[in-house]
Design a protein around this motif. Sequence first.
Motif, PDB file in Angstrom:
ATOM      1  N   CYS A 272      10.043   1.555   7.410  1.00  0.00           N
ATOM      2  CA  CYS A 272      10.174   2.662   6.464  1.00  0.00           C
ATOM      3  C   CYS A 272      11.126   3.717   7.017  1.00  0.00           C
ATOM      4  O   CYS A 272      11.071   4.062   8.207  1.00  0.00           O
ATOM      5  CB  CYS A 272       8.786   3.245   6.229  1.00  0.00           C
ATOM      6  N   GLY A 279       3.970   4.542   9.813  1.00  0.00           N
ATOM      7  CA  GLY A 279       3.039   4.551   8.684  1.00  0.00           C
ATOM      8  C   GLY A 279       2.992   5.927   8.048  1.00  0.00           C
ATOM      9  O   GLY A 279       2.793   6.923   8.746  1.00  0.00           O
ATOM     10  N   CYS A 280       3.240   5.983   6.736  1.00  0.00           N
ATOM     11  CA  CYS A 280       3.197   7.265   6.020  1.00  0.00           C
ATOM     12  C   CYS A 280       2.743   7.021   4.586  1.00  0.00           C
ATOM     13  O   CYS A 280       2.457   5.896   4.213  1.00  0.00           O
ATOM     14  CB  CYS A 280       4.554   7.964   6.073  1.00  0.00           C
ATOM     15  N   LYS A 281       2.731   8.096   3.803  1.00  0.00           N
ATOM     16  CA  LYS A 281       2.263   7.990   2.421  1.00  0.00           C
ATOM     17  C   LYS A 281       3.107   7.017   1.603  1.00  0.00           C
ATOM     18  O   LYS A 281       2.625   6.283   0.778  1.00  0.00           O
ATOM     19  CB  LYS A 281       2.364   9.379   1.766  1.00  0.00           C
ATOM     20  N   CYS A 283       4.959   4.374   2.588  1.00  0.00           N
ATOM     21  CA  CYS A 283       4.942   2.951   2.929  1.00  0.00           C
ATOM     22  C   CYS A 283       3.539   2.444   3.280  1.00  0.00           C
ATOM     23  O   CYS A 283       3.285   1.266   3.248  1.00  0.00           O
ATOM     24  CB  CYS A 283       5.850   2.721   4.127  1.00  0.00           C
ATOM     25  N   LYS A 284       2.662   3.320   3.642  1.00  0.00           N
ATOM     26  CA  LYS A 284       1.297   2.999   4.070  1.00  0.00           C
ATOM     27  C   LYS A 284       1.233   2.360   5.450  1.00  0.00           C
ATOM     28  O   LYS A 284       0.659   2.906   6.357  1.00  0.00           O
ATOM     29  CB  LYS A 284       0.552   2.157   3.037  1.00  0.00           C
ATOM     30  N   ALA A 285       1.896   1.179   5.676  1.00  0.00           N
ATOM     31  CA  ALA A 285       1.749   0.545   6.992  1.00  0.00           C
ATOM     32  C   ALA A 285       3.031   0.551   7.801  1.00  0.00           C
ATOM     33  O   ALA A 285       3.147  -0.148   8.807  1.00  0.00           O
ATOM     34  CB  ALA A 285       1.244  -0.885   6.814  1.00  0.00           C
TER      35      ALA A 285
END
Length: 349
Positions: A272, A279-281, A283-285
């Motif tokens: 991402c 990991g963030c909002k 992309c999540k992982a």
Amino acid sequence: MEEELIGIKNAALSFILEAKDLESLEETKLQFLGRSGKLTLAIKEITKVPVEKRKEIGILANEVKNTIEEALKRQEKILSQKKKSALFEKIDVTNPGIKPPLGHLHLVTQAIEEISEIFERIGFERVRYPEVDWDYYAFSALNFPQNHPARDEWETFFVKSYEDPKMGKIVLIPHTSSGQVREMERAKAGQKEISIKMLNIAKCYRRQSDVSHTPMFHQFEGLVIGKDISIVHLKGTLDYFVESYFGKDRKSRIRPYHFQFTEPSFEVDVTCGVCLGKGCKLCKAGWLELGGAGMVHPNVLKAGGIDSKKYTGFAFGWGVERVLMMKQGLEIDDLRILYSNDLRFLKQF
Ligand SMILES: [Zn+2]
């Protein structure tokens, strides 16, 4: 009467000479030669002059009229020249000019140029194949069984007019993979050794239209075939592209998947751009999905007339719009804005 006419002439001539612009000259003209102008009215009076003097007065009146008309013409010429040069004096040649509005290439075209350049640097050759093609190249030659759901009327645009017993129906290509077997046929013609490094970029069509899909979109397809081509070559090419296009700090990974025309098949992910893999909002992982890739299926090589015991290859096919949005970090609520020709949107790129 003579005196009156001479008086009119002198008055007219002095007015004409005093006229400072074309508008006041026009006023003078009306004042003397107009329907109720001084000279016009005087000429009407000639009928009242005794017959024996009428001819003489008539000639004089005519002379006066000619003199006034000539003076008007002369003054008009002088005044219009003055007007022109006054206009030029107002132009300051040292002022910067007015720039005509200049557009730029559409951001999808920009992305296509950038992608082409990246792959051309490592020897890929840009090719183009039909965007309206046989079912054979779009599906059968790519190892799709007859009953595969991609052939469904709800997935693919079929052209109804004709169906060939061997090549099948005609379709608007649903992916750039339709160029794979065409490229193999081209490379094979008259060649002893097969060496393919294809980059096929084309418009593709699917029956889809919502915020994240458009019925027409662009794909770019890489195909490499040669002796001893392995997954290592595929992974190296993916890493090269991801670093060149997204930036040095971005990484790629492959994970097992299934496609009809590759074996093994992979989904390719990119770290991402916002969190660089933490990991963030968004992309999540830490990873974003780029698209599919894999080693060319032996049945596809066979369809292209290439000996799968002697040659191997890899292929990948990704959406231009998708990589573009992933690069820009664009959060486009509605992908269709790319094709709405709204300058407020396009001018930002
Ligand atoms: Zn992230």
